[in-house]
Design a protein around this motif. Structure first.
Motif, PDB file in Angstrom:
ATOM      1  N   GLU A  12      60.070 -12.661  41.304  1.00  0.00           N
ATOM      2  CA  GLU A  12      60.150 -11.947  42.549  1.00  0.00           C
ATOM      3  C   GLU A  12      59.621 -12.870  43.771  1.00  0.00           C
ATOM      4  O   GLU A  12      60.263 -12.667  44.972  1.00  0.00           O
ATOM      5  CB  GLU A  12      59.376 -10.789  42.463  1.00  0.00           C
ATOM      6  CG  GLU A  12      59.855  -9.582  41.650  1.00  0.00           C
ATOM      7  CD  GLU A  12      59.394  -8.315  41.712  1.00  0.00           C
ATOM      8  OE1 GLU A  12      59.479  -7.290  40.721  1.00  0.00           O
ATOM      9  OE2 GLU A  12      58.069  -8.228  42.368  1.00  0.00           O
ATOM     10  N   ASN A  68      52.522  -6.478  48.277  1.00  0.00           N
ATOM     11  CA  ASN A  68      52.399  -5.421  46.883  1.00  0.00           C
ATOM     12  C   ASN A  68      53.104  -6.289  45.744  1.00  0.00           C
ATOM     13  O   ASN A  68      52.868  -6.020  44.767  1.00  0.00           O
ATOM     14  CB  ASN A  68      53.473  -4.384  47.543  1.00  0.00           C
ATOM     15  CG  ASN A  68      52.926  -3.230  48.457  1.00  0.00           C
ATOM     16  OD1 ASN A  68      51.499  -3.302  48.215  1.00  0.00           O
ATOM     17  ND2 ASN A  68      53.691  -2.489  49.116  1.00  0.00           N
ATOM     18  N   ILE A  69      54.087  -7.083  46.149  1.00  0.00           N
ATOM     19  CA  ILE A  69      54.732  -7.863  45.038  1.00  0.00           C
ATOM     20  C   ILE A  69      53.649  -8.922  44.535  1.00  0.00           C
ATOM     21  O   ILE A  69      53.835  -9.069  43.361  1.00  0.00           O
ATOM     22  CB  ILE A  69      55.959  -8.593  45.833  1.00  0.00           C
ATOM     23  CG1 ILE A  69      56.978  -7.840  46.275  1.00  0.00           C
ATOM     24  CG2 ILE A  69      56.525  -9.646  44.610  1.00  0.00           C
ATOM     25  CD1 ILE A  69      58.243  -8.779  46.828  1.00  0.00           C
ATOM     26  N   LYS A  72      51.513  -7.046  42.206  1.00  0.00           N
ATOM     27  CA  LYS A  72      51.967  -6.492  40.784  1.00  0.00           C
ATOM     28  C   LYS A  72      51.737  -7.732  40.020  1.00  0.00           C
ATOM     29  O   LYS A  72      51.655  -7.538  38.640  1.00  0.00           O
ATOM     30  CB  LYS A  72      53.175  -6.081  40.922  1.00  0.00           C
ATOM     31  CG  LYS A  72      53.407  -4.907  41.700  1.00  0.00           C
ATOM     32  CD  LYS A  72      54.815  -4.281  41.793  1.00  0.00           C
ATOM     33  CE  LYS A  72      54.969  -3.093  42.638  1.00  0.00           C
ATOM     34  NZ  LYS A  72      56.231  -2.622  42.640  1.00  0.00           N
ATOM     35  N   GLU A  73      51.739  -8.956  40.513  1.00  0.00           N
ATOM     36  CA  GLU A  73      51.905 -10.153  39.637  1.00  0.00           C
ATOM     37  C   GLU A  73      50.382 -10.519  39.292  1.00  0.00           C
ATOM     38  O   GLU A  73      50.183 -11.441  38.256  1.00  0.00           O
ATOM     39  CB  GLU A  73      52.527 -11.351  40.318  1.00  0.00           C
ATOM     40  CG  GLU A  73      54.058 -11.144  40.560  1.00  0.00           C
ATOM     41  CD  GLU A  73      54.784 -11.125  39.513  1.00  0.00           C
ATOM     42  OE1 GLU A  73      54.415 -11.635  38.252  1.00  0.00           O
ATOM     43  OE2 GLU A  73      55.809 -10.249  39.402  1.00  0.00           O
ATOM     44  N   ASP A  75      46.620  -9.574  37.483  1.00  0.00           N
ATOM     45  CA  ASP A  75      45.966  -8.719  36.898  1.00  0.00           C
ATOM     46  C   ASP A  75      44.416  -9.150  36.477  1.00  0.00           C
ATOM     47  O   ASP A  75      44.202 -10.089  35.435  1.00  0.00           O
ATOM     48  CB  ASP A  75      46.492  -8.465  35.369  1.00  0.00           C
ATOM     49  CG  ASP A  75      45.748  -7.527  34.674  1.00  0.00           C
ATOM     50  OD1 ASP A  75      45.198  -6.714  35.022  1.00  0.00           O
ATOM     51  OD2 ASP A  75      46.299  -7.466  33.296  1.00  0.00           O
ATOM     52  N   CYS A  87      45.627  -2.221  37.432  1.00  0.00           N
ATOM     53  CA  CYS A  87      47.010  -2.037  36.836  1.00  0.00           C
ATOM     54  C   CYS A  87      48.093  -2.039  37.888  1.00  0.00           C
ATOM     55  O   CYS A  87      47.692  -1.705  39.052  1.00  0.00           O
ATOM     56  CB  CYS A  87      46.942  -0.900  35.998  1.00  0.00           C
ATOM     57  SG  CYS A  87      46.642   0.632  37.003  1.00  0.00           S
ATOM     58  N   SER A  88      49.312  -2.477  37.432  1.00  0.00           N
ATOM     59  CA  SER A  88      50.417  -2.596  38.515  1.00  0.00           C
ATOM     60  C   SER A  88      50.847  -1.097  38.638  1.00  0.00           C
ATOM     61  O   SER A  88      51.760  -1.070  39.649  1.00  0.00           O
ATOM     62  CB  SER A  88      51.356  -3.572  37.939  1.00  0.00           C
ATOM     63  OG  SER A  88      51.894  -3.018  36.792  1.00  0.00           O
ATOM     64  N   TYR A  89      50.538   0.061  38.118  1.00  0.00           N
ATOM     65  CA  TYR A  89      51.084   1.249  38.363  1.00  0.00           C
ATOM     66  C   TYR A  89      50.667   1.903  39.657  1.00  0.00           C
ATOM     67  O   TYR A  89      49.578   1.912  39.725  1.00  0.00           O
ATOM     68  CB  TYR A  89      50.925   2.105  37.115  1.00  0.00           C
ATOM     69  CG  TYR A  89      51.158   3.516  37.348  1.00  0.00           C
ATOM     70  CD1 TYR A  89      52.574   3.920  37.438  1.00  0.00           C
ATOM     71  CD2 TYR A  89      50.606   4.437  37.712  1.00  0.00           C
ATOM     72  CE1 TYR A  89      53.282   5.146  37.699  1.00  0.00           C
ATOM     73  CE2 TYR A  89      50.844   6.028  37.934  1.00  0.00           C
ATOM     74  CZ  TYR A  89      52.250   6.220  37.796  1.00  0.00           C
ATOM     75  OH  TYR A  89      52.737   7.477  37.839  1.00  0.00           O
ATOM     76  N   SER A  90      51.453   2.412  40.643  1.00  0.00           N
ATOM     77  CA  SER A  90      50.867   2.913  41.659  1.00  0.00           C
ATOM     78  C   SER A  90      51.546   4.289  42.099  1.00  0.00           C
ATOM     79  O   SER A  90      52.886   4.237  41.756  1.00  0.00           O
ATOM     80  CB  SER A  90      51.175   2.154  42.870  1.00  0.00           C
ATOM     81  OG  SER A  90      52.585   1.758  43.062  1.00  0.00           O
TER      82      SER A  90
END
Length: 408
Positions: A12, A68-69, A72-73, A75, A87-90
């Motif tokens: 991405e 935001n991108i 997510k990458e 951790d 965690c990447s879940y929102s």
């Protein structure tokens, strides 16, 4: 031979390019030496050129979508951060109210029950095999040889006896040989007691444990501490055995009154204070009382809160009067006494000529063996003294205890 391989990872964020260079040198036809060098570059520059850049300045130039991108990458391996940031879940949904764990579990169970099962690709039909049937591989040669070696030839006599034996006889034989796992408890105990076998539980029955028989609970100890303290203080000749076992909520004042009355008592022989909540402070007072009492023979203070040094103090107090024959103090607050405490207890016990039984959990073999040997010597000496006293009494009464008969 030089070779250059370029690898580019496209995601991405398409800003990263990594170039790896592999250099292979051939030295001979049989030996090959490989040298690998790795050069990491970003936008055509080495990574060392970006060491002086300010990360905060770079992040301030990114748009919210790019942040935001990037989030997510990443951790981060940091346990101090909450899970929502690791965690990447929102979840963009607003909370509907405070968390109610009970309602949440009920909702999850309801959803699980209402969700239909996924249809099977091939429906189940009893007696048919779906898919490929597993066939165990044939045993190896080593396994066959091992099975042949285990085979035992019992002889014609034993083979005929076992083949003609009934189920009851085989169960009795298994009970005699100790094969408990081949039968249930009812069969085993029936064979030992020579009773009839249980109905419906033959040799092919299920091996399971029988239900335990309910036994009534032990009645509570109805001894009145105040009354017994008064009897000890008055030196009542009818009170020989004082039992306070399992009496709860005995105050330290009552323990103190009892222990202060023990030195002047001349009739009490057994003192049982098991599971009474005795602590070190009251146990020290008991040790002082044992040093001045000449009639106690059995003292039991098991299952209390006495520390190992105070146990040593109690055993040391037995050396003063040397009248106590049995002392028990296991199952205290500290399960392990330690090597130093056990060796000190061993030395004190070896100095006591009257102690016959000691109830303590000792961890080291040296302490156990030395104490057991000394207690056995005390028991033998006590038996000889009692036999000699009985002989002297019989001689004093004019009764000859034994007679030597000559064969001439």
């Amino acid at each position: 031979m030089d070779a250059t391989v370029e690898e580019t990872y496209v995601g991405e964020i398409r800003r990263k390019s990594i170039r790896r260079t592999y250099k292979i040198e051939e030295t001979s036809s049989t030996t090959t030496t490989t040298k690998m060098t790795t050069a990491q570059k970003l936008y055509g520059k080495d990574l060392s050129a970006y060491e002086d850049l300010d990360v905060d300045t770079l992040l301030s130039q990114l748009t919210p979508e790019e942040i935001n991108i990037l989030a997510k990458e990443v951790d981060p391996d940091d346990n101090l951060l909450p899970p929502s940031q690791r965690c990447s879940y929102s979840c963009e949904k607003d909370p509907t109210g405070p968390l109610n764990r009970k309602k949440l579990i009920e909702h999850i169970n309801k959803q699980a029950l209402e969700t239909p099962d996924k249809p099977e690709l091939k429906p189940y039909v009893p007696g048919t095999v779906r898919g490929k049937k597993w066939i165990p591989p044939p045993p190896t040669v080593q396994e066959q040889e091992a099975e042949e070696q285990i085979t035992i030839d019992l002889g014609d006599e034993y083979e005929h006896a076992l083949s003609a034996a009934t189920q009851e006889e085989i169960i009795d034989l298994a009970a005699i040989l100790g094969f408990h796992s081949m039968m249930n408890q009812d069969q085993y105990h029936a064979s030992l007691l020579n009773k009839g076998q249980p109905v419906g539980l033959g040799w092919d029955g299920i091996t399971k444990a029988s239900q335990p028989k309910p036994y009534p609970a032990e009645p509570p100890n109805m001894t009145d501490p105040d009354t017994t303290i008064k009897q000890v203080q008055d030196d009542d000749h009818t009170l020989i055995d004082l039992n306070w076992n399992n009496i709860k909520n005995i105050s330290d004042e009552k323990f103190t009154q009892l222990f202060e009355a023990l030195p002047s008592n001349t009739h009490l022989e057994t003192l049982s204070l098991t599971n009474t909540g005795m602590t070190d402070n009251t146990a020290i007072k008991l040790a002082d009382a044992l040093e001045h009492n000449n009639t106690l023979r059995v003292v039991n203070v098991e299952t209390n809160f006495i520390s190992p040094p105070v146990i040593v103090r109690l055993i040391k107090s037995l050396l003063t009067t040397k009248t106590i024959e049995e002392f028990r103090a296991s199952n205290q607050r500290s399960q392990v006494l330690g090597n130093k405490i056990e060796m000190e207890i061993t030395g004190l016990v070896e100095q006591n000529p009257t102690l016959l039984r000691l109830g303590l959990h000792l961890e080291y073999n040296d302490a156990r063996h030395r104490i057991a040997a000394h207690l056995q010597r005390n028991i033998d000496r006590n038996c000889r003294i009692n036999a000699k006293a009985k002989f002297d009494i019989n001689i004093g009464k004019g009764v000859v205890p034994f007679q030597i008969v000559s064969r001439e």
